[in-house]
Design an enzyme around this catalytic site. Structure first.
Site, mmCIF file in Angstrom:
data_model
loop_
_atom_site.group_PDB
_atom_site.id
_atom_site.type_symbol
_atom_site.label_atom_id
_atom_site.label_comp_id
_atom_site.label_asym_id
_atom_site.label_seq_id
_atom_site.Cartn_x
_atom_site.Cartn_y
_atom_site.Cartn_z
ATOM 1 N N GLU A 9 -3.688 -1.711 5.965
ATOM 2 C CA GLU A 9 -2.810 -3.014 6.052
ATOM 3 C C GLU A 9 -2.873 -3.435 7.471
ATOM 4 O O GLU A 9 -2.812 -2.811 8.536
ATOM 5 C CB GLU A 9 -1.348 -2.529 5.864
ATOM 6 C CG GLU A 9 -0.927 -2.034 4.658
ATOM 7 C CD GLU A 9 0.723 -1.613 4.416
ATOM 8 O OE1 GLU A 9 1.521 -1.910 5.296
ATOM 9 O OE2 GLU A 9 0.997 -1.220 3.459
ATOM 10 N N SER A 44 2.265 3.235 -2.455
ATOM 11 C CA SER A 44 3.571 3.140 -3.166
ATOM 12 C C SER A 44 3.717 4.432 -4.032
ATOM 13 O O SER A 44 4.758 4.445 -4.489
ATOM 14 C CB SER A 44 3.239 2.074 -4.053
ATOM 15 O OG SER A 44 1.896 2.090 -4.855
ATOM 16 N N GLU A 85 -0.109 -9.860 -0.282
ATOM 17 C CA GLU A 85 1.162 -9.508 -0.632
ATOM 18 C C GLU A 85 2.618 -10.347 -0.218
ATOM 19 O O GLU A 85 2.668 -10.574 1.084
ATOM 20 C CB GLU A 85 1.498 -7.930 -0.149
ATOM 21 C CG GLU A 85 2.765 -7.501 -0.678
ATOM 22 C CD GLU A 85 3.093 -5.848 -1.038
ATOM 23 O OE1 GLU A 85 1.989 -5.116 -0.659
ATOM 24 O OE2 GLU A 85 4.102 -5.546 -1.417
HETATM 25 O O1 KIV Z 1 0.599 0.694 -2.152
HETATM 26 C C1 KIV Z 1 0.293 0.099 -2.929
HETATM 27 O O2 KIV Z 1 0.660 0.303 -4.208
HETATM 28 C C2 KIV Z 1 -0.124 -1.302 -2.316
HETATM 29 C C3 KIV Z 1 -0.086 -2.397 -3.605
HETATM 30 C C4 KIV Z 1 0.972 -2.793 -4.044
HETATM 31 C C5 KIV Z 1 -1.104 -3.453 -3.156
HETATM 32 O O3 KIV Z 1 -0.567 -1.686 -1.368
#
Ligand code: KIV
Length: 250
Positions: A103, A35, A168
């Site tokens: 993932e 993220s 998620e």
């Molecule tokens: O990239 C991220 O921050 C995540 C979380 C939201 C689980 O994968």
């Protein structure tokens, strides 16, 4: 913590000061999430994040953490086969992460990483690295077929050796069933209260990314407004006129 019925509190960090604040605040897990691409690097989604980005930010975060478990996210296209998954996991661990996350129910890659002795967190449900193919961030597990597939995937990643699994945007009832069925902790994000822990992007928790906030994120602060106020006060102090200067306020 799962067996003791204690909920796991997880948040994301991408740099030293935030990591240190989270660690001092007693957070259990600090995820250097991809993220990063959205809330720090300004991309529209996570699909532009590279290993170089992740190594750089894992190192910064790990310098700020004494107690929490630091998990580094494997970015898109760097774990397409077991060898690549293991080599790139090693890079994140060398940069300071204590564990890695990827993932999908990629059991071969998970197995290779875990057999090499590196702790692995899985991530099921909505997979942000697939957002372009999926055409958006959609809740998973609404149909009975999708719910059964999620349960199967959760069991598979546990059997492959994952020590925890992020769920998620999983339909809350399905997330609750998975949490009861697997021995490893489930860490929910937008997946209801029955998960064994919760994770949020810290920017969403503290209101540091005011241009977009997922509907499930309940902010506890409004840092963007504080920053805007401080900037306005600074501009006023610097540019606010001769009167202030003569008062010796600069
Ligand atoms: O990239 C991220 O921050 C995540 C979380 C939201 C689980 O994968």
């Amino acid at each position: 913590m799962k067996s003791a019925g204690r909920k796991i509190a997880a948040l994301t960090a991408y740099d030293y000061p935030m990591a240190r604040l989270l660690d001092e605040g007693g957070v259990d897990i600090i995820l250097v999430g991809d993220s990063l691409g959205m809330v720090v690097l300004g991309y529209p989604d996570t699909t532009s994040v590279t290993m170089e980005h992740m190594v750089h930010h894992c190192a910064a975060v790990s310098r700020g953490v004494k107690n929490a478990l630091v998990v580094g996210d494997l970015p898109i296209a760097c774990y397409g086969a077991p060898d690549a998954a293991l080599a790139n996991s090693r890079r994140l661990i060398q940069a300071g992460a204590a564990a890695v996350k990827l993932e999908g129910a990629r059991t071969e890659e998970i197995g290779a990483i875990v057999r090499a002795g590196l702790p692995l967190m899985a991530h099921l449900g909505m997979l942000p690295q697939q957002v372009r193919e999926e055409g958006g961030y959609h809740v998973k597990g609404r149909s009975s077929g999708e719910a059964a597939s999620l349960m199967e995937q959760a069991r598979a990643v546990e059997a492959a050796g994952a020590f925890a699994v992020v769920l998620e945007l999983v339909q809350p009832e399905v997330a609750a069933q998975i949490s009861a069925a697997v021995g490893i902790p489930t860490i929910g994000i937008g997946s209801g209260a029955a998960c064994d822990g919760q994770i949020l992007v810290t920017h969403d928790l503290i209101g540091l990314f005011p241009w977009f906030r997922p509907r499930f994120a309940k902010p506890e602060a409004d840092v963007a407004t504080e920053i805007r106020g401080a900037i306005a006060a600074y501009r006023e102090r610097i540019q606010g006129g001769a009167a202030r200067r003569t008062e010796g306020l600069l």
